[in-house]
Design an enzyme around this catalytic site. Structure first.
Site, PDB file in Angstrom:
ATOM      1  N   GLU A  55      -4.140  -8.512  -2.342  1.00  0.00           N
ATOM      2  CA  GLU A  55      -3.230  -7.299  -2.910  1.00  0.00           C
ATOM      3  C   GLU A  55      -1.835  -8.077  -3.227  1.00  0.00           C
ATOM      4  OE1 GLU A  55      -0.494  -5.616  -3.954  1.00  0.00           O
ATOM      5  OE2 GLU A  55      -0.739  -3.672  -2.771  1.00  0.00           O
TER       6      GLU A  55
ATOM      7  N   GLU B 150       7.393 -10.483  -7.552  1.00  0.00           N
ATOM      8  CA  GLU B 150       7.346 -10.722  -6.057  1.00  0.00           C
ATOM      9  C   GLU B 150       6.929 -12.157  -5.972  1.00  0.00           C
ATOM     10  OE1 GLU B 150       5.414  -7.898  -3.702  1.00  0.00           O
ATOM     11  OE2 GLU B 150       6.247  -6.298  -4.782  1.00  0.00           O
TER      12      GLU B 150
ATOM     13  N   GLY C 290      -1.985 -12.428   2.578  1.00  0.00           N
ATOM     14  CA  GLY C 290      -1.099 -11.643   2.661  1.00  0.00           C
ATOM     15  C   GLY C 290      -1.686 -10.211   3.217  1.00  0.00           C
TER      16      GLY C 290
ATOM     17  N   HIS D  69       5.183  -0.741   3.702  1.00  0.00           N
ATOM     18  CA  HIS D  69       3.594  -0.760   4.012  1.00  0.00           C
ATOM     19  C   HIS D  69       3.247   0.638   4.036  1.00  0.00           C
ATOM     20  CE1 HIS D  69       2.625  -5.094   4.763  1.00  0.00           C
ATOM     21  NE2 HIS D  69       4.000  -4.785   5.497  1.00  0.00           N
TER      22      HIS D  69
ATOM     23  N   ARG E  67      -4.519   2.792  -5.118  1.00  0.00           N
ATOM     24  CA  ARG E  67      -4.963   1.632  -4.801  1.00  0.00           C
ATOM     25  C   ARG E  67      -6.076   1.289  -3.649  1.00  0.00           C
ATOM     26  NH1 ARG E  67      -2.801  -0.462   0.106  1.00  0.00           N
ATOM     27  NH2 ARG E  67      -2.393  -2.564   0.136  1.00  0.00           N
TER      28      ARG E  67
END
Length: 342
Positions: free
Chosen positions: A113, A122, A46, A13, A22
């Site tokens: 995201e 992922e 998420g 994170h 981003r």
């Protein structure tokens, strides 16, 4: 490690939160579209630390459901309180595939995201697609709403030329072993714009409003690229862009291209087993595929097969230096000139 608990790592994170490109893209896309968010119900798939949920609250959302399956949900609860958004944001600890939402269980907007390296790695897109089908009202919005994966031949000097002189010592023997080791998995590199050797080709385009999980199981293209700068052909570079909805201005685009500010995704490079000198105008042909792992549906593999450009069909107007393409261009240009003069 459990898939979801891997997101409990604070370093993961920290890396995302330090990615200003981003954060800025999501901030502009959400806060720049208050007309979309005002008074609406939002699902953050998420949610992680909750930064996107806070953006949504700041944009005027009536209610935000921040769903996070990892233990990071505890941090997001603290962030929500820290930003005085607890009356708007409800943090839900659980997998979005299994949780239920209060009231009628429907939302007007989904934000997430979900992008991984080379876009799909992922496998989080699956969760967004299922959340869309389960929770999003007809005509609802997805942030982002589409994504494009690009590829292009490139140089990879960090595997070769950079080792010609290390404090006055040639280390090319070391670089050869380094190059061999890199063949087992894609590399995450900061590729310089001048190392991209041709115009990009689209490997994959995803419309999140309509895409299915099956749509992203396997994608393959054959690409004939024409080198636009001489150099060493050492790999295939991949990057992606994501576009967000907008009612009042040009859509915000988050890009991980080498031409744009560096993101935590960097660029993905599939290194080649050979190092080829190429000239401007030279054609390069290859097959490239992205395929979901049969052993782990959250992971994807990349495969590149080098092809002989003479065995590949060239486009009608090909800019390469092959004789047949030069002659074809001349005929087409002559015809176009004659048409313009009539």
């Amino acid at each position: 490690m459990d898939y979801f608990q891997s997101y409990a790592d604070l370093e993961v994170h920290k890396c995302m939160l330090e990615d200003s490109a981003r954060n800025s893209a999501y901030f502009q896309a959400i806060l720049g579209n208050k007309d979309i968010f005002s008074g609406q119900t939002v699902l953050d798939v998420g949610a992680g630390t909750g930064i996107l949920s806070v953006f949504c609250a700041q944009a005027g959302a009536k209610r935000v459901y921040a769903v996070e399956a990892s233990d990071t949900y505890q941090i997001s609860e603290e962030i929500v309180k820290e930003n005085k958004c607890e009356d708007i944001i409800k943090v839900i600890h659980g997998d979005v595939d299994t949780v239920s939402l209060p009231e009628d269980g429907k939302v007007d907007i989904i934000v997430s995201e979900w992008m991984g390296h080379f876009l799909l790695h992922e496998g989080m897109l699956d969760s967004v697609i299922r959340a869309r089908d389960k929770f999003l009202r007809p005509g609802g919005y997805l942030f982002p709403e589409n994504a494009t994966l690009y590829c292009s031949p490139c140089r990879v000097p960090s595997l070769n030329e950079d080792w010609k002189n290390v404090s006055g010592v040639s280390m090319l023997s070391f670089s050869k072993r380094l190059q061999n080791n890199s063949l087992s998995s894609p590399l995450l590199l900061n590729v310089k714009p001048e190392h991209i050797l041709s115009e990009p080709e689209i490997l994959l385009w995803i419309d999140l409003r309509e895409a299915t999980v099956d749509d992203v199981n396997c994608n393959k293209i054959q690409h004939l690229a024409v080198v636009d700068k001489s150099g060493r052909y050492q790999g295939i570079c991949l990057w992606f862009t994501c576009s967000f909805p907008s009612l009042t201005s040009e859509p915000v685009v988050l890009s991980t291209s080498a031409e744009e500010p560096l993101t935590h995704w960097k660029q993905t490079v599939v290194a080649l087993p050979v190092d080829i000198s190429v000239e401007r105008g030279q054609p390069i042909a290859y097959d490239i595929s992205i395929r979901r792992s049969p052993d782990n549906n959250r992971k994807y593999g990349l495969e590149v097969e080098m092809l002989d450009p003479d065995d590949v069909v060239h486009p009608e107007y090909c800019t390469c230096f092959k004789t047949r393409c030069i002659l074809t261009r001349a005929v087409l240009e002559k015809y176009e000139n004659e048409q313009m003069q009539e």
